[in-house]
Design a protein around this motif. Structure first.
Motif, PDB file in Angstrom:
ATOM      1  N   LEU A 232       0.811  -1.114  -0.032  1.00 19.58           N
ATOM      2  CA  LEU A 232       0.074  -0.309   0.053  1.00 19.58           C
ATOM      3  C   LEU A 232       0.851   1.252   0.124  1.00 19.58           C
ATOM      4  N   ALA A 233       0.666   2.030  -0.671  1.00 18.02           N
ATOM      5  CA  ALA A 233       1.293   3.652  -0.992  1.00 18.02           C
ATOM      6  C   ALA A 233       0.007   4.493  -0.508  1.00 18.02           C
ATOM      7  N   VAL A 234       0.612   4.957   0.679  1.00 19.97           N
ATOM      8  CA  VAL A 234      -0.453   5.747   1.662  1.00 19.97           C
ATOM      9  C   VAL A 234      -0.233   7.217   1.514  1.00 19.97           C
ATOM     10  N   CYS A 235      -1.210   8.168   1.391  1.00 18.17           N
ATOM     11  CA  CYS A 235      -0.944   9.477   1.743  1.00 18.17           C
ATOM     12  C   CYS A 235      -2.147  10.046   2.410  1.00 18.17           C
ATOM     13  N   GLY A 236      -2.203  11.318   2.657  1.00 21.21           N
ATOM     14  CA  GLY A 236      -3.479  11.940   3.733  1.00 21.21           C
ATOM     15  C   GLY A 236      -4.847  11.703   2.661  1.00 21.21           C
ATOM     16  N   PHE A 237      -4.712  11.999   1.496  1.00 24.77           N
ATOM     17  CA  PHE A 237      -6.175  12.000   0.947  1.00 24.77           C
ATOM     18  C   PHE A 237      -6.371  10.746  -0.289  1.00 24.77           C
ATOM     19  N   GLY A 238      -5.156   9.895  -0.443  1.00 25.28           N
ATOM     20  CA  GLY A 238      -5.340   8.874  -1.456  1.00 25.28           C
ATOM     21  C   GLY A 238      -5.373   9.220  -2.814  1.00 25.28           C
ATOM     22  N   VAL A 239      -5.055  10.369  -3.158  1.00 23.22           N
ATOM     23  CA  VAL A 239      -4.888  10.854  -4.565  1.00 23.22           C
ATOM     24  C   VAL A 239      -3.675  11.190  -5.161  1.00 23.22           C
ATOM     25  N   GLY A 240      -3.112  12.334  -4.739  1.00 27.47           N
ATOM     26  CA  GLY A 240      -1.958  12.772  -5.422  1.00 27.47           C
ATOM     27  C   GLY A 240      -0.741  11.919  -5.025  1.00 27.47           C
TER      28      GLY A 240
ATOM     29  N   SER B 232      -0.025   9.664  -3.124  1.00 28.08           N
ATOM     30  CA  SER B 232       0.232   8.239  -2.816  1.00 28.08           C
ATOM     31  C   SER B 232       0.174   7.676  -4.306  1.00 28.08           C
ATOM     32  N   MET B 233      -0.402   8.256  -5.535  1.00 31.89           N
ATOM     33  CA  MET B 233      -0.336   7.810  -6.761  1.00 31.89           C
ATOM     34  C   MET B 233       0.907   7.807  -7.568  1.00 31.89           C
ATOM     35  N   VAL B 234       1.677   8.810  -7.006  1.00 33.59           N
ATOM     36  CA  VAL B 234       3.005   9.054  -7.610  1.00 33.59           C
ATOM     37  C   VAL B 234       3.725   7.797  -7.026  1.00 33.59           C
ATOM     38  N   LEU B 235       3.772   7.858  -5.554  1.00 31.95           N
ATOM     39  CA  LEU B 235       4.262   6.689  -4.998  1.00 31.95           C
ATOM     40  C   LEU B 235       4.047   5.316  -5.552  1.00 31.95           C
ATOM     41  N   LYS B 236       2.773   5.279  -5.942  1.00 27.79           N
ATOM     42  CA  LYS B 236       2.425   3.720  -6.321  1.00 27.79           C
ATOM     43  C   LYS B 236       3.156   3.721  -7.660  1.00 27.79           C
ATOM     44  N   MET B 237       3.330   4.598  -8.535  1.00 28.47           N
ATOM     45  CA  MET B 237       3.895   4.571  -9.763  1.00 28.47           C
ATOM     46  C   MET B 237       5.227   4.012  -9.891  1.00 28.47           C
ATOM     47  N   THR B 238       6.038   4.663  -8.931  1.00 33.85           N
ATOM     48  CA  THR B 238       7.560   4.269  -8.448  1.00 33.85           C
ATOM     49  C   THR B 238       7.543   3.034  -8.075  1.00 33.85           C
ATOM     50  N   LEU B 239       6.405   2.566  -7.152  1.00 35.62           N
ATOM     51  CA  LEU B 239       6.716   1.328  -6.571  1.00 35.62           C
ATOM     52  C   LEU B 239       6.518   0.202  -7.505  1.00 35.62           C
ATOM     53  N   ASP B 240       5.542   0.697  -8.483  1.00 38.19           N
ATOM     54  CA  ASP B 240       5.093  -0.383  -9.426  1.00 38.19           C
ATOM     55  C   ASP B 240       6.331  -0.599 -10.328  1.00 38.19           C
ATOM     56  N   LYS B 241       7.074   0.322 -10.803  1.00 40.27           N
ATOM     57  CA  LYS B 241       8.219   0.372 -11.449  1.00 40.27           C
ATOM     58  C   LYS B 241       9.534  -0.484 -10.830  1.00 40.27           C
ATOM     59  N   VAL B 242       9.599  -0.314  -9.394  1.00 46.74           N
ATOM     60  CA  VAL B 242      10.465  -1.046  -8.661  1.00 46.74           C
ATOM     61  C   VAL B 242      10.196  -2.486  -8.639  1.00 46.74           C
ATOM     62  N   VAL B 243       8.989  -2.699  -8.214  1.00 44.86           N
ATOM     63  CA  VAL B 243       8.409  -4.087  -8.145  1.00 44.86           C
ATOM     64  C   VAL B 243       8.847  -4.766  -9.391  1.00 44.86           C
TER      65      VAL B 243
END
Length: 96
Positions: free
Chosen positions: A6-14, A16-27
């Motif tokens: 899970l990539a977590v931010c305050g509102f689950g939009v901005g 955390s989406m950027v972090l998710k994209m970076t995590l997707d690439k790393v994974v």
């Protein structure tokens, strides 16, 4: 078994989406069998995952609601920082 991240931010939009994209690439580059989702802090507290990635500000709040590993990331778009945290997590997994 597929790992849930899970990539977590305050509102689950901005951010955390950027972090998710970076995590997707790393994974993908590490060949880890995982799903990566982004969410807000409230939902994250009620969602089971294998590992959580968030900001330094939100980490204490998450720690109060889970015993799973939580990694605080300073620069969400920095692949090297995210990859270092992921490698640290992978090195400490009991089922690895």
């Amino acid at each position: 078994m597929i790992m849930k991240i899970l990539a977590v931010c305050g509102f689950g939009v901005g951010s955390s989406m950027v972090l998710k994209m970076t995590l997707d690439k790393v994974v993908r580059e590490l060949g880890v069998d995982a799903t990566v989702e982004n969410t807000d802090i409230s939902s994250a507290k009620a969602t089971l995952a294998d590992v959580y990635f968030t900001s330094f500000e939100l980490k204490p709040d998450l720690e109060a609601s889970t015993d799973k590993p939580i990694y605080a990331i300073k620069r969400y778009m920095n692949k090297d920082e995210v990859e270092a945290a992921m490698n640290d997590y992978l090195a400490t997994r009991k089922d690895a």
